[in-house]
Enzyme design. Structure first.
Site, PDB file in Angstrom:
ATOM      1  N   HIS A  71       0.787  -1.346   0.134  1.00 16.48           N
ATOM      2  CA  HIS A  71       0.207   0.086  -0.133  1.00 16.48           C
ATOM      3  C   HIS A  71       0.737   1.207  -0.104  1.00 16.48           C
ATOM      4  O   HIS A  71       0.724   2.174  -0.625  1.00 16.48           O
ATOM      5  CB  HIS A  71      -0.746  -0.163   1.126  1.00 16.48           C
ATOM      6  CG  HIS A  71      -1.705   1.084   1.577  1.00 16.48           C
ATOM      7  ND1 HIS A  71      -1.477   2.151   2.354  1.00 16.48           N
ATOM      8  CD2 HIS A  71      -2.685   1.706   0.791  1.00 16.48           C
ATOM      9  CE1 HIS A  71      -2.022   3.104   2.422  1.00 16.48           C
ATOM     10  NE2 HIS A  71      -3.086   2.854   1.500  1.00 16.48           N
ATOM     11  N   GLU A  74       2.225   1.752  -3.229  1.00 11.07           N
ATOM     12  CA  GLU A  74       1.200   2.384  -4.237  1.00 11.07           C
ATOM     13  C   GLU A  74       1.097   3.869  -4.333  1.00 11.07           C
ATOM     14  O   GLU A  74       1.217   4.621  -5.196  1.00 11.07           O
ATOM     15  CB  GLU A  74      -0.208   1.646  -3.840  1.00 11.07           C
ATOM     16  CG  GLU A  74      -1.081   2.388  -4.396  1.00 11.07           C
ATOM     17  CD  GLU A  74      -2.513   2.858  -3.418  1.00 11.07           C
ATOM     18  OE1 GLU A  74      -2.731   3.968  -3.398  1.00 11.07           O
ATOM     19  OE2 GLU A  74      -3.014   1.870  -2.987  1.00 11.07           O
ATOM     20  N   HIS A  75       1.096   4.454  -2.953  1.00  5.88           N
ATOM     21  CA  HIS A  75       1.142   5.905  -2.813  1.00  5.88           C
ATOM     22  C   HIS A  75       2.497   6.589  -3.388  1.00  5.88           C
ATOM     23  O   HIS A  75       2.333   7.570  -3.898  1.00  5.88           O
ATOM     24  CB  HIS A  75       1.208   6.199  -1.371  1.00  5.88           C
ATOM     25  CG  HIS A  75      -0.388   6.297  -0.610  1.00  5.88           C
ATOM     26  ND1 HIS A  75      -0.561   7.440   0.206  1.00  5.88           N
ATOM     27  CD2 HIS A  75      -1.308   5.327  -0.511  1.00  5.88           C
ATOM     28  CE1 HIS A  75      -1.829   7.093   0.620  1.00  5.88           C
ATOM     29  NE2 HIS A  75      -2.206   5.903   0.368  1.00  5.88           N
ATOM     30  N   GLU A 146      -4.562   8.143   7.152  1.00  6.49           N
ATOM     31  CA  GLU A 146      -5.473   7.080   6.673  1.00  6.49           C
ATOM     32  C   GLU A 146      -5.851   6.185   7.449  1.00  6.49           C
ATOM     33  O   GLU A 146      -6.885   5.519   7.632  1.00  6.49           O
ATOM     34  CB  GLU A 146      -4.641   6.722   5.222  1.00  6.49           C
ATOM     35  CG  GLU A 146      -5.641   5.772   4.311  1.00  6.49           C
ATOM     36  CD  GLU A 146      -5.007   5.217   3.409  1.00  6.49           C
ATOM     37  OE1 GLU A 146      -3.778   5.656   3.015  1.00  6.49           O
ATOM     38  OE2 GLU A 146      -5.622   4.558   2.387  1.00  6.49           O
TER      39      GLU A 146
END
Lengths: 433, 433
Positions: A71, A74-75, A146
């Site tokens: 994840h 991905e960012h 997040e």
């Protein structure tokens, strides 16, 4: 020169899909869709939150990752030496995004203009990583927020608490984004190591849908990849811990600010990890039929529970089948989790004893077929699900065929085998104030 | 292709809006009953679609209705209550797969229209009123729904900000009303309200799909025969001119991990205002996209938030800025936001910010044409705003926006209410500006 392709036709959907194999071994799928304004493209890698221990043949060295790397990566791909990738899509009028699941990371855009340039942008930014100490540090703050957002989300928490209860070892029990602590261990080196492994074209796929000429689009993708001179990479060996059949714990309870308790009941699937390809889809469709027949809105139990004020319209269920894990979840918000638990369990026992009728089974089969066709109005649904199935070695377009071949006898056997009371757990979020 | 509806009036005054297109694999029906948002009727309105969905004369309970829908290949009936500006709209939707994918030879239109008309116009009655059991059951469910707003912290914070900001305006009414609004409602009273609505409120019926115009007109004319008054109620215009007398600050504590900030602004720019398009661009440049000022400054540069965006209530002329942050960063975030608002007033907007925002807005508009529900909601907005823009008009309007018009909008915008939901015991650090 036109690149060779294989045409995948689906009669039920009246769709023709073009499948290309792009050097050095990446699958590209193009689905022409006349009249649509929008064009939608996704570029996915089979790298998700559960892939946290691996090696690449013939190397012996094993890499083990802190939670949340897929994840985080991905960012970070959205930033490179020239700056922010979002800006470049914005200049081309496209809307870009990405998401990470347990098993894959997907980058996407949709646009109504400048398709060719947008596609180049997508292919380029995903293939050109840029990680520095500074950009990694900055992202830790953003992802920290997040994670905090999800910590306040009752349905997200009840879901992960249930996976933590069903699984003892398998990384599906860990939050996709990791924790504030685990992501603090992420370094540029670690990101490059993962990138160089999982972002090799042989571990990736592209799906494009819209009012397009497949031959032209395929040539563009082929040219983009061939210019990069990819070297052969050995097979990725993903290592998952030995998962015992037994669950971790029978019950998880967390307190949050909610108006009513949130209740999920889960069953651990211990068969699905031994299946592959079409058999996984076969099992998945059967489970969908089983759950809909037992707990769907057209059946007696749902209506009894609703009248008894034990559930609301949010009551639902899902079955997830992946190559290394699988689970069933049933639940929603309820004033009386104990009573709801009893009613669900006794319905399962009842179905194990008395079966389900031919009429029920056929009605739900019909419903699933119609719902499947309806979803094909959404370009996002088609692309996202096609690649998710592809990474499980199945084909979304085969669903109507599989739906047609499953039998009531198989469904009955599955109620016995896969909704087994020895492997179930309960997760509760209770009101804290 | 053009997305123009062909419009007909049924003998009883219902307006039919038909969009015949081969683009979709579905047949979509949408029926909307328009009313003013008022505290006297808010709970009655919210109850109606829920009670009607429980059963009608033809399908007297929810189970029977759901089975009917399943046999129509999983056609999906949805009901909703919408708040749009100071309108309160009762909504019914029915979506089914198109016959040509099911070998059903055109029966589905007739069958689904018949189900929708049965639910809307031919309810289950006992002694000249609604079924008492259904009314009580749905009263209870709606009270639960009102309490459940708390479960989604971002939505809760948004609603709290707007309801405080518009506390003495019609817009301040929550779309489901207050719990006490439900106390005195009984089956008789609700039925009288229903008769009045059906008879006097404007009703729009949308039909979208690969259909023959004459056949649709015949089918709906035969199905929707309930009598209506010749004259319909006149709906009130929305009030967008409330003045701001100092910023209202509201801080609320809760046991949460992340603080939610919602800033409520008045734009004094309505849906039919000449500056409607400049307002869309204003909101987009400021916080509508990942390239927008707020996202770049608050998230990408300062790492304070995962999400931060603007949202417009186009009919009421309101704008909110919403973000999830650490409570300790509140003042810092406010300072950065204020700098961005100042830049908007001064016209410090780069060519890229302006052009990318326009392209992004155009892309969103064109993309809406690829979804039946989006096509309907786009038109519905025009009906509520008493100004029907075509897609082409809005796109041309957006493309023509100049910076001085954005500044003109910026000059109108006033902060009215600053709302903060913060973790219990957290300190908001004042940077002592």
């Amino acid at each position: 020169m036109e690149i060779n392709y294989r045409l995948i036709e689906n009669k039920a959907l009246q769709e023709s899909l073009y499948h290309y194999r792009i050097n050095p071994g990446m699958d590209l799928y193009i689905l022409p869709r006349a009249d649509y304004r929008k064009k939608y493209a996704i570029f996915s890698t089979r790298f998700g939150s559960i892939d946290n221990s691996f090696r690449v043949e013939p190397e012996e060295e094993i890499t083990t990752l802190p939670d949340g790397v897929a994840h985080f990566l991905e960012h970070k791909l959205f930033e490179d030496e020239q700056g922010n990738v979002f800006d470049r899509f914005a200049a081309l009028g496209a809307s870009a995004n990405a998401f990470t699941s347990f098993t894959q990371t997907t980058y996407l855009f949709s646009c109504t203009a400048n398709f060719e340039q947008n596609l180049t942008e997508l292919l380029n930014f995903v293939q050109e990583p840029y990680f520095t100490e500074e950009t990694v540090r900055k992202e830790q703050g953003i992802i920290g927020q997040e994670i905090k957002m999800y910590e306040d989300h009752p349905h997200w928490r009840v879901f992960f608490n249930l996976l933590e209860s069903l699984y003892r070892e398998h990384p599906v029990r860990n939050d996709i984004a990791g924790t504030v602590e685990s992501i603090s261990k992420i370094t540029p080196d670690l990101l490059y190591r993962c990138y160089n492994t999982f972002y090799h074209p042989t571990n990736m796929a592209v799906f494009i849908v819209g009012d397009l000429d497949p031959a032209i689009v395929a040539a563009q993708v082929e040219a983009n990849f061939s210019a990069r001179g990819y070297k052969h990479m050995g097979a990725i060996v993903r290592r998952y811990p030995e998962e015992p059949k037994e669950i971790m714990q029978e019950k998880a309870v967390q307190k949050l600010v909610v108006s009513e308790p949130v209740f999920y009941l889960g069953f651990k699937d211990i068969v699905v990890d031994k299946l592959s390809g079409r058999d996984v889809m076969h099992r998945e469709i059967l489970m969908e039929l089983v759950l809909d027949t037992l707990f769907g809105t057209s059946e007696k139990l749902y209506n009894d529970l609703y009248k008894a004020d034990l559930i609301d319209e949010g009551f639902g269920f899902e079955y997830a089948a992946e190559s290394t894990y699988g689970y069933t979840m049933i639940g929603g918000e309820t004033k009386d989790p104990d009573q709801l638990y009893d009613r669900i369990m006794s319905e399962i026992k009842n179905a194990q004893k008395n079966g389900i009728s031919e009429e029920q089974f056929e009605r739900h089969r019909r419903k699933i077929l119609g719902s499947y066709i309806r979803k094909f109005d959404s370009l996002e649904f088609i692309a996202n699900n096609f690649l998710a199935y592809k990474f499980r070695d199945t084909n979304l377009f085969e669903l109507p065929g599989v739906l047609n071949e499953v039998s009531r006898e198989e469904a009955l056997a599955l109620i016995e085998e896969n909704l087994n009371s020895e492997r179930h757990a309960v997760s509760l979020v209770l009101p804290s104030e | 292709m053009s997305e123009a509806y062909s419009i007909h009036y049924l003998p009883n005054g219902i307006r039919l809006l038909l969009l015949a297109t081969k683009k979709f694999k579905t047949i979509s029906l949408g029926l909307f009953v328009h009313q003013d948002l008022k505290s006297e009727t808010v709970a009655l309105n919210a109850l109606l679609p829920s009670v009607l969905e429980q059963g009608c004369r033809k399908y007297p309970d929810y189970l029977t209705l759901q089975r009917k829908l399943e046999n129509l290949y999983g056609s999906e009936l949805s009901t909703d209550i919408l708040k749009s500006g100071e309108r309160h709209i009762i909504a019914f939707g029915l979506e089914s797969a198109h016959d040509r994918f099911l070998g059903e030879n055109g029966r589905l239109l007739k069958d689904t229209v018949s189900v929708l008309s049965a639910v809307v116009g031919d309810p289950l009655l006992n002694d000249g009123a609604f079924h008492k059991g259904y009314v009580n059951q749905e009263k209870n469910q709606l009270v639960k729904d009102i309490k459940a707003l708390l479960n989604d912290k971002a939505a809760y914070a948004m609603e709290r900000c707007l309801s405080e900001m518009c506390a003495d305006e019609q817009f301040g009414i929550y779309k489901l009303g207050r719990i006490e609004n439900y106390n005195n409602i009984d089956a008789d009273m609700l039925y009288r309200h229903y008769r009045e609505l059906l008879s006097e409120s404007p009703i729009d019926l949308y039909v979208i799909g690969d259909l023959d115009e004459a056949e649709v007109l015949n089918t709906v004319t035969e199905a929707f025969t309930f009598p209506r008054n010749k004259s319909q109620v006149k709906l009130s215009p929305v009030d967008i001119n409330r003045s701001v007398n100092g910023v209202r600050t509201i801080e609320e504590e809760m046991t949460v991990n992340q603080a939610k900030m919602v800033l409520g602004y008045r734009t004094y720019t309505g849906f039919d205002d000449l500056l409607h398009c400049p307002l869309l661009v204003y909101s987009g440049v400021l916080g509508g996209f990942p390239h927008s000022k707020l996202f770049m400054k608050v998230r990408e540069e300062a790492s304070l938030a995962y999400y931060i965006h603007t949202r417009l209530e186009k009919h009421k002329g309101l704008m909110v800025i919403a973000a999830g942050i650490n409570a300790a960063d509140y003042e810092k975030a406010r300072e950065i936001i204020n700098c961005q608002l100042e830049d908007m007033i001064e016209g410090r907007i780069s060519t890229a910010e302006l052009e990318n925002t326009k392209r992004g807005l155009v892309n969103q508009l064109l993309s809406r044409q690829d979804s039946p529900t989006q096509l309907i909601s786009f038109h519905l907005d025009g009906v509520v705003g008493s100004k029907i823009y075509t897609f082409e008009e809005l796109i041309a309007g957006i493309e023509a926006v100049e910076i001085n018009e954005i500044q003109e909008v910026a000059g109108r915008i006033m902060l009215d209410t600053a709302y903060l939901l913060k973790p219990r015991g957290s300190e908001v650090i004042n940077h002592g500006n």
